[in-house]
Design an enzyme around this catalytic site. Structure first.
Site, PDB file in Angstrom:
ATOM      1  CE1 TYR A 201     -34.183   3.292  37.373  1.00  0.00           C
ATOM      2  CE2 TYR A 201     -35.154   1.803  35.778  1.00  0.00           C
ATOM      3  CZ  TYR A 201     -34.052   2.356  36.364  1.00  0.00           C
ATOM      4  OH  TYR A 201     -32.792   1.991  35.962  1.00  0.00           O
TER       5      TYR A 201
ATOM      6  CD  GLU B 125      -4.138  -0.632  11.565  1.00  0.00           C
ATOM      7  OE1 GLU B 125      -4.381   0.214  10.688  1.00  0.00           O
ATOM      8  OE2 GLU B 125      -3.904  -1.823  11.328  1.00  0.00           O
TER       9      GLU B 125
ATOM     10  CB  THR C 286     -25.447   0.028  36.394  1.00  0.00           C
ATOM     11  OG1 THR C 286     -26.558   0.473  35.614  1.00  0.00           O
ATOM     12  CG2 THR C 286     -25.914  -0.754  37.602  1.00  0.00           C
ATOM     13  CG  ASP C 287     -26.395   4.429  33.099  1.00  0.00           C
ATOM     14  OD1 ASP C 287     -26.675   3.223  32.946  1.00  0.00           O
ATOM     15  OD2 ASP C 287     -27.233   5.336  32.972  1.00  0.00           O
TER      16      ASP C 287
ATOM     17  CB  THR D  81     -31.066   1.646  38.972  1.00  0.00           C
ATOM     18  OG1 THR D  81     -31.102   2.456  37.806  1.00  0.00           O
ATOM     19  CG2 THR D  81     -32.228   0.689  38.949  1.00  0.00           C
TER      20      THR D  81
ATOM     21  CE  LYS E 212     -26.065  -0.600  32.306  1.00  0.00           C
ATOM     22  NZ  LYS E 212     -26.846   0.539  32.827  1.00  0.00           N
TER      23      LYS E 212
ATOM     24  CB  SER F 293     -24.000   6.712  37.718  1.00  0.00           C
ATOM     25  OG  SER F 293     -24.223   5.909  36.595  1.00  0.00           O
TER      26      SER F 293
HETATM   27  C1  SIN Z   1     -28.616   2.372  36.782  1.00  0.00           C
HETATM   28  O1  SIN Z   1     -28.232   2.610  37.913  1.00  0.00           O
HETATM   29  O2  SIN Z   1     -28.782   1.185  36.400  1.00  0.00           O
HETATM   30  C2  SIN Z   1     -28.918   3.418  35.754  1.00  0.00           C
HETATM   31  C3  SIN Z   1     -28.943   4.798  36.276  1.00  0.00           C
HETATM   32  C4  SIN Z   1     -27.629   5.261  36.817  1.00  0.00           C
HETATM   33  O3  SIN Z   1     -26.586   4.859  36.318  1.00  0.00           O
HETATM   34  O4  SIN Z   1     -27.672   6.069  37.763  1.00  0.00           O
END
Ligand code: SIN
Length: 358
Positions: A55, A315, A121-122, A41, A194, A88
């Site tokens: 987007y 467990e 971020t993923d 992103t 995340k 990602s």
């Molecule tokens: C992001 O970057 O926030 C979402 C899409 C990605 O992980 O490429």
């Protein structure tokens, strides 16, 4: 005699001047930071300035990303490389191997002081942990992303990139392992996750805590990373083109054995059981996991809970089942450590040691 001592004084003065200038040039030299862009992103664009969902990720190239934040040229001498241009969720083991080799090659150069990796971020936390285990340098490596695309109102990419470059160029970040710089915070790769689908403060190290802040471009550290990382690990991917297949089987109420059996049949060499609670083994899944272990598949008991230690012999009787526990690693990070562990050994005793070390 008088003439001679005047010359000597002039020579001494000139030497002092040159020495001071050299010292000044040395201390005033900007840190040299390489930015490796992989998409996400932070390199995304939307139809309008209010498009913050729907987007397109990974469209803006690295030079445009750098040009959009001219402030970074004042704090570091920058070079940029486009390593990949992907969202990602498509990050794979093959990308990690390419990225790790490039990072190691750059950090071996005396003219590189630190690296920033722009990333979606993923799966950013997974790439960060992988690099934390395979980078062979104490120089800073900082992953950064953004939650809003570059075209959005209040896009967080530019300030995150500015912070990340400052962090990667800072002597304070040397030896800290791979770091994540998001939302004015510094997180250690091993423990960050995340935590929210869309908000800008999504990256959290919930219970163990982030390790610092970035304020006015300056990093402030408050905690030390205690688990071994980077130059202190036993993993070496320099000659690897592929990693052993390791998958995650998620547990939930009413879960059966279909996923475990299918993953083993597809060739998994290791399986992470993302168990409920303290990594519990549901009665309908347990026989398939035991059968997998008997076939040589290494089983790691993790927890889908998100926090806490999975207790060995808690467990389940891990000694008897010959299973490994994930300690505090999330299932997705346990998968990474298990892949790397399997490049070194198939001994569950050794693999358990690694889970208590990294
Ligand atoms: C992001 O970057 O926030 C979402 C899409 C990605 O992980 O490429």
């Amino acid at each position: 005699m008088f003439q001679k001592s005047r010359h000597a004084a002039a020579a001494l003065f000139a030497m002092l001047f040159l020495f001071t200038a050299a010292v000044h040039a040395q201390t005033a030299r900007l840190p040299r930071v390489s930015i490796l862009a992989t998409g996400g992103t932070i390199a995304g664009t939307g139809a309008t300035s209010t498009t913050t969902v729907g987007y397109t990720a990974a469209t803006v190239g690295v030079q445009a990303l750098i040009a959009a934040v001219p402030e970074i040229a004042k704090v570091a001498s920058i070079s940029g490389e486009q390593v990949f241009q992907i969202a990602s969720e498509n990050m794979g083991n093959e990308h990690w191997l390419v990225l790790a080799k490039r990072v190691n090659a750059l950090l071996a150069q005396p003219d590189v002081d630190g690296i920033v990796i722009t990333h979606g971020t993923d799966t950013l936390e997974e790439t960060a942990y992988f690099l934390n285990l395979v980078v062979k340098s104490r120089k800073p490596v900082v992953l950064v992303g953004s939650m809003r695309p570059s075209t959005a109102l209040s896009a967080d990419g530019p300030i995150n990139l500015y912070n990340a470059v400052n962090l990667a160029g800072s002597p304070a970040a040397v030896g800290k392992g791979v770091l994540v710089a998001m939302n004015d915070q510094i997180h250690a790769a091993r423990d960050v996750t995340k935590s929210n689908t869309t908000t800008a403060d999504t990256f959290r190290t919930t219970e163990l805590g982030m390790i610092g802040y970035i304020q006015g471009g300056k990093p402030y550290f408050y905690r030390e990373v205690t688990r071994k990382h980077t130059a202190d690990t036993e993993f070496d991917v320099s000659r690897l083109d592929v990693l052993p297949q390791v998958d995650v089987a998620y547990a939930y109420a009413n879960v059966g054995d279909v996923a475990v059996k299918a993953l083993v049949a597809s060739g998994a060499k290791g399986l992470v059981h993302a168990g409920v609670g303290n990594g519990s083994l549901p009665a309908k899944t347990r026989p398939a996991l035991i059968a997998a272990r008997e076939k040589g598949v290494v089983i790691v008991r993790a927890a889908r809970v998100g926090q806490g230690i999975v207790a060995r012999n808690g467990e389940a009787n891990d000694d008897q089942l010959d299973f490994v526990v994930a300690d505090t690693l999330s299932p997705q990070k346990a998968r990474i450590l298990l892949m790397l562990a399997l490049t070194r050994t198939s001994s569950t005793r050794e693999i358990q040691r690694m889970f208590h070390t990294y």
